[in-house]
Design a protein around this motif. Structure first.
Motif, short mmCIF file in Angstrom:
data_model
loop_
_atom_site.label_atom_id
_atom_site.label_comp_id
_atom_site.label_asym_id
_atom_site.label_seq_id
_atom_site.Cartn_x
_atom_site.Cartn_y
_atom_site.Cartn_z
N GLN A 75 85.24 67.02 35.42
CA GLN A 75 83.82 67.25 35.68
C GLN A 75 83.58 67.85 37.06
OE1 GLN A 75 81.39 66.86 33.38
NE2 GLN A 75 83.12 66.40 32.01
N CYS A 76 84.61 67.80 37.91
CA CYS A 76 84.48 68.33 39.28
C CYS A 76 85.00 69.76 39.38
CB CYS A 76 85.24 67.44 40.26
SG CYS A 76 84.70 65.73 40.27
N GLU A 131 72.78 66.25 45.18
CA GLU A 131 73.76 66.94 44.35
C GLU A 131 75.01 66.10 44.14
OE1 GLU A 131 73.42 69.80 42.62
OE2 GLU A 131 71.33 69.53 43.27
N LYS A 132 75.43 65.40 45.17
CA LYS A 132 76.61 64.55 45.04
C LYS A 132 76.33 63.38 44.10
CE LYS A 132 80.17 62.33 47.85
NZ LYS A 132 80.59 61.97 49.23
N ARG A 186 77.65 62.29 36.61
CA ARG A 186 78.30 63.11 35.57
C ARG A 186 79.74 62.65 35.33
NH1 ARG A 186 77.71 67.49 37.93
NH2 ARG A 186 79.83 67.94 38.65
N LYS A 245 74.37 63.46 41.55
CA LYS A 245 74.47 64.02 40.20
C LYS A 245 75.94 64.14 39.78
CE LYS A 245 70.19 66.74 40.56
NZ LYS A 245 69.63 68.13 40.59
N ASP A 246 76.78 64.59 40.71
CA ASP A 246 78.21 64.73 40.40
C ASP A 246 78.82 63.39 40.02
OD1 ASP A 246 78.02 67.41 40.98
OD2 ASP A 246 78.83 67.24 43.01
#
Length: 913
Positions: free
Chosen positions: A911-912, A472-473, A479, A475-476
């Motif tokens: 985005q965060c 998941e990180k 992004r 992907k972050d």
């Protein structure tokens, strides 16, 4: 020359390991432990090309019996080719540099430990593979026998080194102590439990720059145990895979401990191929089959025009090998300067594509890094996610993005897909960003239209136990990178002309050697020395560890420098002011009350260090107590009083390896041994004692240590915690008292002279540091840009370091580093122009209030007041390092950092949310 077949194309090899996994050949009587370097196919982890596979022609079934070729069938990249044939090549060259490397000691050659029989006894190199994410166990710390995590691991030092028994080598391999400490620390990091690590040693030799701090950290903070004892056997405990280590501890007690694994710290040696090559070239080898060189020309072989570097000349670590290589190139360059550029080929670079008006087309390349990333991050899921992000036109998964074949493939994809911005999700931009930027350049894209997402350090490493969080990180981060890269603009790199003069600060041996090499390569050099005479600390040195006359060499070097028309010497001179930047420095020198401004393109700092004047031991109160250099001066002067001495005691580590100076001064042990032998020559009946904590005559200097013991010099290890005192008794004699570590009792010696092996100390808060914007470490030595990759460069472009200003080192090492610094300087001077980074700050004069905060806060003096726009700041792009300090400090928002503008940073932050 003969080009032998390699069978594996290193450019195509992606290090997937399938070839090694499928290889059916085992070494006779070998267990199936899964360590890939015990098959016919092995990892070239110790060679110049890391994480690549090679074929052992002596073990390969096809090459020895004509059958098999299994590896060729399974190789997914077509890297294996058994049709590769031996070729004869004729190459005309002006010089030759030998960098053929070495090999590790094979403990199976005289298998006293059962290395061949027991799977849980491994070499240090095999243990490195166990810890590696691309190794046989995916980076998991497990025992080869049962794949269970060990609870206790023992390291045995000096395997094949410091040993004159059959098949071993008498010298110290110089690197083993530090790498064993590193492995023990890494093992603790990899362990899920409280791993017990113990290192069994003869002497701990952490005498490189900052190595002693590393040792102290392992011992004091991480709990690595250090046991001074030489272990000769590790018998197995039946049926459980453990081994028994028997030793005598420092209290004299016999101890037996069980360990789950035993790591043999194997030494380094010359290769058979290297010996054969040396004989073909007609160059001399020493008795260990290393290339024979002298202390005053440390990379020059016995045959003119042939030079040696790295392990060719003896065991050494990576920084020393890198320095060696630059030195060899520099000396070779001085011989070939007249024909520089005459055979150079210019690389064709595609014209840069104008992306103005084009829709955003982002390419995302996600790297597995073997299992380094893919072991924790679900890479296919990340790839699928990245393909759905706005502006992304192409997504690709790579096994190793940094490999040559992948680079070429990426460049082709950029062209075919008409990508105009690129993201690589892989490791750290600190080491790999320039590589990927070059890929963009080769594809015709501005290299600043690039962004890296560090999904290794920030995802797979820190979340190795939580794959879901790591994914998941990742992907972050991708992004966020997509949001930023969409807003990037092409940046230009200004080109500056380079002044063809060089400046060397410090007229010791290192400074003079650097100046001489620069002059030999055709450049004018200014040599600045603050004292009235040249020579520095070498004026007090008698002989090298090999016995060469230093004063004779020094006299010749000074005469050569003074008579060289291309070297302008300034003695009794100090630096008052420095302006400018790489390629265009202006240094103001004060000499005899007059100031002179020197314009130069590069700077080499060789300002040296000095011997500590110690406190205690009656030094300064009794003339019979002297420092090591003071004794050497007596030897230079043939002081007759030395003949009347009956007993001399050397005390090691005076002022070194203490909280105030937690570093080893490196040269003291060998200098004391050399001086002790000289005293024995003067009076063979003289009693000579060397009282020490750890004896550290590293590398080939071990021979000198052995000679000293054979000549009757007595070495006594004392208890440093119990202190050592020197007093005067009632008869007026010197009286030294200390506790012997081995005998565990108080010892008294009545010496006629006490010699203190005093620390090497640099000038802390050296003004040169501020003048050239180069840092010093907490000990006061200058800090290089990177300890391994750039050991003579500073982060400040155009400034280089060598000699004692960098760290304690021997005379031959100072000369080598001086030649390396000169070689690195010539890489700039010979280019004649230099491109400056496009990632620099810029000022919007409309918003600038002229407060001057940016000028006061910049560590590189890049901002200044604009002479045309009164009260407005401007940025000197050639000095700016893109650190962003001025941008974050600007109160009016007038400053912007190209490539990191506020809009770009905010796009990532949004985005965060």
């Amino acid at each position: 020359m003969t080009q032998h077949p390699r069978y594996v194309d290193m450019d195509k090899c992606i290090a997937c390991g399938l070839c090694a996994e499928k290889c059916p050949k085992k070494v006779p009587n070998e267990y199936d432990g899964g360590l890939v370097n015990r098959k016919a196919i092995y990892v070239k982890y110790a060679q110049a090309v890391p994480l690549k596979y090679a074929i052992d022609p002596e073990q390969c079934n096809f090459l020895t019996k004509g059958k098999c070729r299994v590896c060729e069938k399974f190789c997914p990249s077509g890297a294996i080719n058994f049709e590769d044939k031996k070729k004869e090549l004729t190459i005309k060259v002006g010089s030759v540099i030998l960098a053929q490397g070495g090999e590790t000691f094979d403990p199976a050659s005289h298998d006293t430990f059962g290395y061949r029989k027991y799977p849980n006894i491994v070499t240090s190199m095999e243990f490195e593979r166990i810890l590696s994410s691309s190794g046989p166990y995916g980076g998991h710390l497990v025992r080869p026998s049962d794949h269970k995590e060990p609870e206790k691991i023992a390291w045995l030092q000096c395997i094949g080194s410091r040993d004159e028994h059959l098949g071993a080598r008498g010298y110290c391999s110089a690197v083993c102590c530090t790498y064993a400490i590193k492995e023990a620390m890494l093992a603790k990091e990899h362990s899920k439990g409280d791993l017990d690590t113990a290192i069994f040693y003869i002497d701990i030799r952490t005498n490189g720059k900052d190595f002693e701090r590393y040792y102290n950290r392992a011992k004091d903070e991480l709990g690595v145990r250090f046991v001074k004892s030489r272990v000769t056997s590790v018998p197995p405990l039946d049926g459980i895979g453990k081994h028994l280590v028997c030793y005598v501890d420092e209290s004299g007690r016999r101890v037996e401990e069980e360990f789950d694994m035993v790591v043999l710290s194997v030494g380094l040696g010359a290769t058979k191929e290297g010996v054969d090559l040396a004989r073909k070239l007609g160059i001399d080898l020493d008795h260990y089959n290393f290339v024979s060189t002298g202390s005053f020309e440390p990379v020059m072989t016995s045959r003119p025009g042939i030079y040696a570097c790295g392990l060719s000349g003896g065991p050494k670590d990576i920084p020393s090998s890198v320095i060696d290589s630059s030195a060899a190139a520099g000396v070779a360059g001085s011989e070939l300067s007249d024909v520089r550029w005459t055979m150079t080929k210019t690389k064709d670079i595609p014209a840069e594509t104008d992306i103005r008006g084009e829709p955003t087309r982002i390419g995302v390349f996600v790297c597995c890094c073997g299992t380094n990333i893919a072991g924790a991050v679900d890479v296919p899921a990340v790839v699928e996610y990245a393909g759905r992000l706005p502006g992304v036109a192409h997504v690709e998964q790579n096994l190793f993005s940094c490999s040559q074949d992948t680079q070429e493939k990426m460049s082709q994809i950029i062209k075919e897909q008409r990508l105009n911005r690129v993201i690589v999700a892989a490791c750290t931009p600190k080491t790999h960003e320039p590589l990927f930027q070059e890929t963009l350049t080769n594809a015709g894209i501005n290299k600043y239209l690039f962004e890296m997402a560090n999904i290794r350090n920030q995802c797979s490493w820190v979340h190795k136990d939580d794959p879901e969080a790591a994914t998941e990180k990742a992907k972050d981060l991708i992004r966020m990178a997509v949001a930023k890269v969409a807003l990037l603009d092409p940046l230009k790199e200004p080109t500056l002309e380079i002044n063809q003069n060089g400046l060397v600060i410090g007229g010791g041996v290192a400074g003079m050697a650097a100046a001489r090499n620069l002059a030999a390569q055709g450049y004018h050099v200014y040599l600045i020395e603050k004292e009235a005479v040249l020579g520095g600390q070498a004026r007090s040195l008698h002989k090298t560890w090999k016995g060469e006359d230093i004063q004779g060499y020094l006299s010749g070097l000074i005469n050569e420098v003074n008579s060289n028309r291309d070297i302008e010497v300034f003695q009794n001179s100090t630096i008052e002011q420095v302006e400018g930047f790489v390629g265009n420095f202006k240094t103001t020198v004060l000499q005899a009350g007059e100031k002179k401004v020197i314009e130069h393109g590069v700077t080499i700092i060789s300002s040296g260090a000095s011997e500590l004047k110690p406190e205690g031991y009656l030094y300064g109160k009794d003339s019979r107590v002297v420092t090591g250099l003071e004794l050497q001066k007596k030897l230079i002067e043939n002081d007759l009083s030395l003949e009347r001495l009956n007993t001399v005691m050397f005390v090691q580590c005076v002022g070194s390896r203490i909280p105030e100076r937690p570093y080893c001064s490196k040269v003291c042990c060998t200098q004391s041994i050399r001086s002790a032998l000289e005293l024995k020559k003067i009076n063979p009946e003289m009693n000579v004692f060397v009282v020490y904590r750890d004896m550290r005559p590293y590398g080939l200097q071990e021979d000198l240590y052995r000679e000293a013991r054979s000549r009757g010099i007595i070495f006594i290890r004392y208890d440093f915690e119990k202190d050592l005192s020197v007093n005067i008794n009632q008869e007026g004699e010197l009286h030294a008292s200390f506790k012997d570590f081995v005998l565990r009792r108080k010892m008294d010696i009545k010496p006629d002279m006490v010699v203190l092996a005093s620390a090497i100390v640099p000038e802390k808060k050296n003004p040169i540091s501020q003048f050239y914007k180069v840092p010093q470490n907490e000990d006061g030595f200058f800090m290089e840009a990177h300890v391994k990759l750039r050991p003579v460069d500073f982060a400040t472009d155009g400034v280089f370091v060598c000699g004692l200003a960098h760290a304690p080192k021997s005379l031959d090492e100072s000369i080598t580093q001086a030649q390396a610094a000169a070689a690195r300087a010539v890489t700039l001077l010979s280019a004649k122009t230099i491109s400056v980074s496009g990632t620099v700050a810029q000022v919007d004069p409309v918003f600038c209030s002229g407060c001057g905060v940016c000028i006061s806060i910049c560590p590189y003096s890049a901002p200044k007041f604009d002479e045309k726009r009164i009260g407005k700041a401007e940025i000197q792009s050639s000095l700016c390092k893109g650190c962003g300090l001025c941008v974050s400090s600007c109160r009016s928002g007038a400053l912007h950092l190209k490539g990191f503008d506020t809009s770009q940073i905010m796009a990532m932050i949004e985005q965060c949310v």
